[in-house]
Design a protein around this motif. Structure first.
Motif, PDB file in Angstrom:
ATOM      1  N   ARG A 138       8.271 -19.394  14.387  1.00  0.00           N
ATOM      2  CA  ARG A 138       7.503 -20.575  14.769  1.00  0.00           C
ATOM      3  C   ARG A 138       6.043 -20.498  14.311  1.00  0.00           C
ATOM      4  NH1 ARG A 138       6.596 -20.522  20.183  1.00  0.00           N
ATOM      5  NH2 ARG A 138       8.749 -20.905  20.797  1.00  0.00           N
ATOM      6  N   PRO A 139       5.309 -19.408  14.602  1.00  0.00           N
ATOM      7  CA  PRO A 139       3.925 -19.350  14.099  1.00  0.00           C
ATOM      8  C   PRO A 139       3.837 -19.243  12.576  1.00  0.00           C
ATOM      9  CG  PRO A 139       4.513 -17.312  15.225  1.00  0.00           C
ATOM     10  CD  PRO A 139       5.604 -18.289  15.517  1.00  0.00           C
ATOM     11  N   LEU A 140       4.796 -18.529  11.949  1.00  0.00           N
ATOM     12  CA  LEU A 140       4.756 -18.417  10.484  1.00  0.00           C
ATOM     13  C   LEU A 140       5.045 -19.763   9.827  1.00  0.00           C
ATOM     14  CD1 LEU A 140       6.545 -14.993   9.809  1.00  0.00           C
ATOM     15  CD2 LEU A 140       4.087 -15.510   9.761  1.00  0.00           C
ATOM     16  N   ILE A 149       2.846 -24.576   7.016  1.00  0.00           N
ATOM     17  CA  ILE A 149       2.625 -26.028   6.945  1.00  0.00           C
ATOM     18  C   ILE A 149       1.132 -26.350   6.877  1.00  0.00           C
ATOM     19  CG2 ILE A 149       2.846 -28.199   8.228  1.00  0.00           C
ATOM     20  CD1 ILE A 149       5.526 -27.179   9.263  1.00  0.00           C
ATOM     21  N   VAL A 150       0.332 -25.723   7.734  1.00  0.00           N
ATOM     22  CA  VAL A 150      -1.099 -26.047   7.753  1.00  0.00           C
ATOM     23  C   VAL A 150      -1.801 -25.562   6.492  1.00  0.00           C
ATOM     24  CG1 VAL A 150      -1.177 -26.023  10.278  1.00  0.00           C
ATOM     25  CG2 VAL A 150      -1.732 -23.930   9.007  1.00  0.00           C
ATOM     26  N   SER A 151      -1.226 -24.563   5.818  1.00  0.00           N
ATOM     27  CA  SER A 151      -1.875 -24.029   4.617  1.00  0.00           C
ATOM     28  C   SER A 151      -1.832 -25.006   3.449  1.00  0.00           C
ATOM     29  CB  SER A 151      -1.213 -22.706   4.213  1.00  0.00           C
ATOM     30  OG  SER A 151       0.125 -22.915   3.786  1.00  0.00           O
ATOM     31  N   VAL A 152      -0.905 -25.962   3.495  1.00  0.00           N
ATOM     32  CA  VAL A 152      -0.772 -26.912   2.378  1.00  0.00           C
ATOM     33  C   VAL A 152      -1.276 -28.303   2.764  1.00  0.00           C
ATOM     34  CG1 VAL A 152       1.169 -25.661   1.400  1.00  0.00           C
ATOM     35  CG2 VAL A 152       1.601 -27.505   3.033  1.00  0.00           C
ATOM     36  N   LEU A 153      -1.814 -28.439   3.960  1.00  0.00           N
ATOM     37  CA  LEU A 153      -2.307 -29.745   4.401  1.00  0.00           C
ATOM     38  C   LEU A 153      -3.824 -29.742   4.477  1.00  0.00           C
ATOM     39  CD1 LEU A 153       0.209 -30.591   7.280  1.00  0.00           C
ATOM     40  CD2 LEU A 153       0.218 -31.451   4.933  1.00  0.00           C
ATOM     41  N   PRO A 154      -4.468 -30.868   4.134  1.00  0.00           N
ATOM     42  CA  PRO A 154      -5.934 -30.958   4.200  1.00  0.00           C
ATOM     43  C   PRO A 154      -6.405 -31.283   5.622  1.00  0.00           C
ATOM     44  CG  PRO A 154      -5.036 -32.993   3.314  1.00  0.00           C
ATOM     45  CD  PRO A 154      -3.859 -32.090   3.536  1.00  0.00           C
ATOM     46  N   ILE A 155      -6.341 -30.292   6.503  1.00  0.00           N
ATOM     47  CA  ILE A 155      -6.759 -30.502   7.893  1.00  0.00           C
ATOM     48  C   ILE A 155      -7.887 -29.533   8.225  1.00  0.00           C
ATOM     49  CG2 ILE A 155      -4.475 -31.313   8.601  1.00  0.00           C
ATOM     50  CD1 ILE A 155      -3.962 -28.555   9.771  1.00  0.00           C
ATOM     51  N   PRO A 156      -8.701 -29.844   9.241  1.00  0.00           N
ATOM     52  CA  PRO A 156      -9.800 -28.948   9.620  1.00  0.00           C
ATOM     53  C   PRO A 156      -9.290 -27.565  10.005  1.00  0.00           C
ATOM     54  CG  PRO A 156     -10.058 -31.099  10.650  1.00  0.00           C
ATOM     55  CD  PRO A 156      -8.705 -31.094  10.020  1.00  0.00           C
TER      56      PRO A 156
END
Length: 316
Positions: free
Chosen positions: A244-246, A251-258
């Protein structure tokens, strides 16, 4: 950081151990567990999450939208992944598969996530926890109840149509206080409205009980579950505490989020399996031994995984 990890985790597992001991030695009986569950899920936690979200400025709440979407997507992915895996590799029926899936997918945000994040980030940590809890309550919980209802495990009228069963399941899920609290708080925040200090103080007073009582209740619930180790428990622990954390990190590594939102999503994803599956099994008079074993194993192993997550994400 050498002090931050113990400060974040030691109180969580200390209070949980108190609850476990109270249940193990019979200091708190089953009837009292039901009362504490009602206190947490129907009063303290909804009030705490409502105040946390409703008190947030509209602009800050909009910044949490990626967290809602990412966390919801991760939970749904794990839910369906486990459901398909256990249905295709064993004789597990749809109801048991759905209860196991919600146990793995929906972490213990109320009992472990809220106090841990508050220890790491302070009072502001309640907002992302509320948003993540709202995502699970709105997306994963109704899905589980629909599966249970549709498979005739609730003593409902067998002549009822599928549409009636689905509507009843959605109504039960979406009208629970723990769902309405953060959902209404988010809507209140987005509307730009504010409430007076007296109202806020009233809700905060009961809301302050949420974190401690939730942890104590988690320990009580675990004390009442028999533990059995099999491939399902091992696989569920790995999926909840590691995958789950991995998956969230990927997912967050490829998205332009803060970066702050990304870190919070990963930290919350590292929280161990939740007890919604156990509660649903108890409510529908089903065997909760497998879900209980999953929660026990996941909670124990999360001492390591949460410590790693805190060190990596907030080591500076």
């Amino acid at each position: 950081m050498s002090n931050a990890i113990p400060l974040a985790l030691a109180p969580v597992f200390f209070v949980m151990a108190l609850g476990y001991g109270a249940g193990w030695f019979g200091i708190v009986n089953k009837d009292q567990v039901n009362g504490l569950n009602a206190l947490v899920m129907d009063f303290a936690l909804p009030a705490s999450l409502f105040v946390a979200t409703a008190s947030t400025r509209r602009s800050e709440m909009l910044e949490q939208a990626p967290l809602f979407a990412i966390f919801g997507a991760v939970m749904l992915i794990l839910y369906f992944l486990w459901y398909v895996l256990v249905r295709s590799s064993s004789d597990t029926n749809p109801t048991d598969a759905s209860l196991q899936a919600v146990t793995i997918a929906f972490p213990n945000l109320a009992g472990v996530g809220l106090p841990m994040v508050s220890a790491v980030l302070g009072p502001t940590g309640a907002v992302p926890v509320a948003v993540a809890l709202a995502a699970g309550s709105i997306l994963v919980t109704p899905l589980t109840l629909i599966v249970v209802e549709m498979n005739g495990q609730t003593g409902s009228n067998p002549d009822e149509t599928p549409k009636i069963r689905i509507a009843r399941a959605l109504r039960r899920a979406l009208t629970k206080p723990v769902v309405l609290g953060p959902a209404l708080g988010i809507l209140f925040s987005l509307s730009g409205l504010t409430f007076g200090p007296v109202t806020k103080a009233c809700l905060q007073l009961i809301g302050h009980a949420a974190a401690g009582v939730s942890l104590f209740l988690t320990g009580l619930i675990l004390a009442g579950q028999s533990f059995r180790l099999d491939w399902k428990v091992v696989g569920a622990t790995g999926m909840a505490d590691v995958l789950r954390p991995l998956l969230t990190a990927a997912i967050v590594s490829v998205l332009p989020i803060p970066a702050e939102v990304a870190k919070m999503a990963i930290l919350l994803a590292a929280v161990p399996s939740g007890f919604f599956g156990i509660l649903f099994a108890v409510n529908y008079r089903l065997d909760s031994a497998t879900e209980g074993s999953m929660v026990i194993a996941s909670t124990g192993f999360s001492v390591v995984t949460m410590a790693i997550a805190i060190a990596v994400l907030f080591g500076h």
